[in-house]
Design a protein around this motif. Structure first.
Motif, PDB file in Angstrom:
ATOM      1  N   ARG A 262       0.533  -1.055  -0.469  1.00 57.41           N
ATOM      2  CA  ARG A 262       0.239   0.093  -0.215  1.00 57.41           C
ATOM      3  C   ARG A 262       1.027   1.436   0.372  1.00 57.41           C
ATOM      4  O   ARG A 262       0.431   1.934  -0.331  1.00 57.41           O
ATOM      5  N   VAL A 263       2.355   1.304   0.551  1.00 58.30           N
ATOM      6  CA  VAL A 263       3.053   2.464   1.152  1.00 58.30           C
ATOM      7  C   VAL A 263       3.643   2.724  -0.122  1.00 58.30           C
ATOM      8  O   VAL A 263       3.529   3.782  -0.659  1.00 58.30           O
ATOM      9  N   ILE A 264       3.935   2.055  -1.049  1.00 64.79           N
ATOM     10  CA  ILE A 264       5.059   2.175  -2.184  1.00 64.79           C
ATOM     11  C   ILE A 264       3.975   2.699  -3.177  1.00 64.79           C
ATOM     12  O   ILE A 264       4.594   3.344  -3.962  1.00 64.79           O
ATOM     13  N   LYS A 265       3.117   2.829  -2.884  1.00 62.28           N
ATOM     14  CA  LYS A 265       2.031   3.400  -4.122  1.00 62.28           C
ATOM     15  C   LYS A 265       1.630   4.344  -3.943  1.00 62.28           C
ATOM     16  O   LYS A 265       1.480   5.726  -5.226  1.00 62.28           O
ATOM     17  N   ARG A 266       2.131   4.873  -3.195  1.00 72.22           N
ATOM     18  CA  ARG A 266       1.514   6.696  -2.515  1.00 72.22           C
ATOM     19  C   ARG A 266       2.922   7.137  -2.268  1.00 72.22           C
ATOM     20  O   ARG A 266       2.865   8.913  -1.717  1.00 72.22           O
ATOM     21  N   ALA A 267       4.252   6.373  -1.789  1.00 73.02           N
ATOM     22  CA  ALA A 267       5.357   7.512  -1.298  1.00 73.02           C
ATOM     23  C   ALA A 267       6.011   8.350  -2.655  1.00 73.02           C
ATOM     24  O   ALA A 267       6.109   8.711  -2.858  1.00 73.02           O
ATOM     25  N   HIS A 268       6.001   9.171  -1.195  1.00 74.59           N
ATOM     26  CA  HIS A 268       6.830  10.408  -1.809  1.00 74.59           C
ATOM     27  C   HIS A 268       8.770  10.568  -1.780  1.00 74.59           C
ATOM     28  O   HIS A 268       9.186  11.332  -1.800  1.00 74.59           O
ATOM     29  N   CYS A 269       9.359   9.769  -1.128  1.00 79.19           N
ATOM     30  CA  CYS A 269      10.416   8.948  -0.875  1.00 79.19           C
ATOM     31  C   CYS A 269      11.005   8.081  -0.691  1.00 79.19           C
ATOM     32  O   CYS A 269       9.885   6.786  -1.481  1.00 79.19           O
TER      33      CYS A 269
END
Length: 281
Positions: A262-269
């Motif tokens: 879930r996180v890697i699809k929306r991450a900024h860094c």
């Protein structure tokens, strides 16, 4: 830190300078070489789809251009890291799975593909983050690459083993600005008794790590929030966010979609997805 014999591998598509720069820094940190890999193969081969020799050659030429551009970019960077360039016609996931078997870290750009391509296996970063045998760092390309100065963040979600991710996070914090944020989101509606139990559990997990890395300053953060929302917000300022490799679930993947995915699809860094058995660079 002693040098490792295993190289850092970066899998590139086209125009991914942020991923290349991160991979160079990681190779310098570990004292390893760098392998820049591009697949000129098809993401997936549909049944009955014919690939003629001319199409294969066109893909190969386009792939060589991607590597030439990557070499030009790396040559402009100040680095003494030995670099190898690899062009393959194997499909991207198979090529990267093979490379990850003998890599210290796999660096890859974030998925930016349409839904039909995802159905054909085009979500390469999501696949590698759960299948590679080494830590995988997913790096989003940033239109305005302003410096990030929020240190390293490790998310302890209670669903993944903390040993490997903690080692990875402490090593990066020790090599950088020596600041490590430990993030454990508590569900909305958490009562005081349960919150104290969460804090005690995190303190127990961290026991011994601060002794092994005395130069690292540790800050604890227990937001009342969904774990994925808290992690995504952390990526807005962090230099690196570290999460654990998801454990296999018996329920369908769509219903058990892990925190890392879930996180890697929306991450900024950059987000590092680290297996439980990671033993250090």
């Amino acid at each position: 830190m002693k040098a490792t014999s295993k190289p850092v591998v970066v899998g590139i598509g086209d125009k991914q300078p942020t991923a290349l720069r991160f991979a160079l820094i990681e190779a310098r940190r570990t004292g390893a070489g760098l392998r820049v890999v591009h697949s000129a193969g098809f993401v997936a081969e549909a049944p009955g789809f014919y690939v003629g020799a001319g199409i294969v050659e066109d893909f190969r030429e386009a792939g060589q251009k991607v590597l030439d551009d990557a070499k030009h970019f790396i040559d402009q960077e100040v680095s003494s890291v030995p670099v190898t360039y690899v062009l393959t016609t194997t499909t991207p996931t198979l090529a990267l799975e093979a490379e990850a078997g003998d890599a210290s870290t796999l660096v890859i750009g974030a998925d930016d593909v349409a839904w039909p391509d995802r159905l054909l296996g085009g979500a390469i970063a999501s696949h590698m983050s759960t299948h590679a045998r080494c830590p995988v760092v997913v790096v989003p390309e940033r239109t305005y690459p302003t410096p990030l100065s929020g240190g390293v963040v490790i998310a302890l979600d209670g669903d993944t083993s903390a040993s490997g991710p903690l080692r990875f996070a402490f090593e990066h914090a020790s090599a950088g600005d020596n600041l490590l944020h430990v993030l454990h989101a508590m569900p909305p509606g958490t009562v005081r008794k349960d919150a104290e139990a969460f804090r005690a559990n995190v303190a127990e997990v961290l026991a011994g790590w601060t002794d092994s890395f005395p130069d690292v300053r540790v800050l604890l953060n227990f937001p009342i929030d969904d774990a994925d929302e808290a992690c995504v917000r952390a990526t807005e300022h962090a230099e690196l966010v570290v999460v654990g490799r998801p454990r296999p679930h018996s329920m369908p993947f769509a219903l058990a979609r892990p925190l890392a995915t879930r996180v890697i699809k929306r991450a900024h860094c950059p987000v590092a997805v680290v297996p439980a058995d990671f033993g250090g660079a």
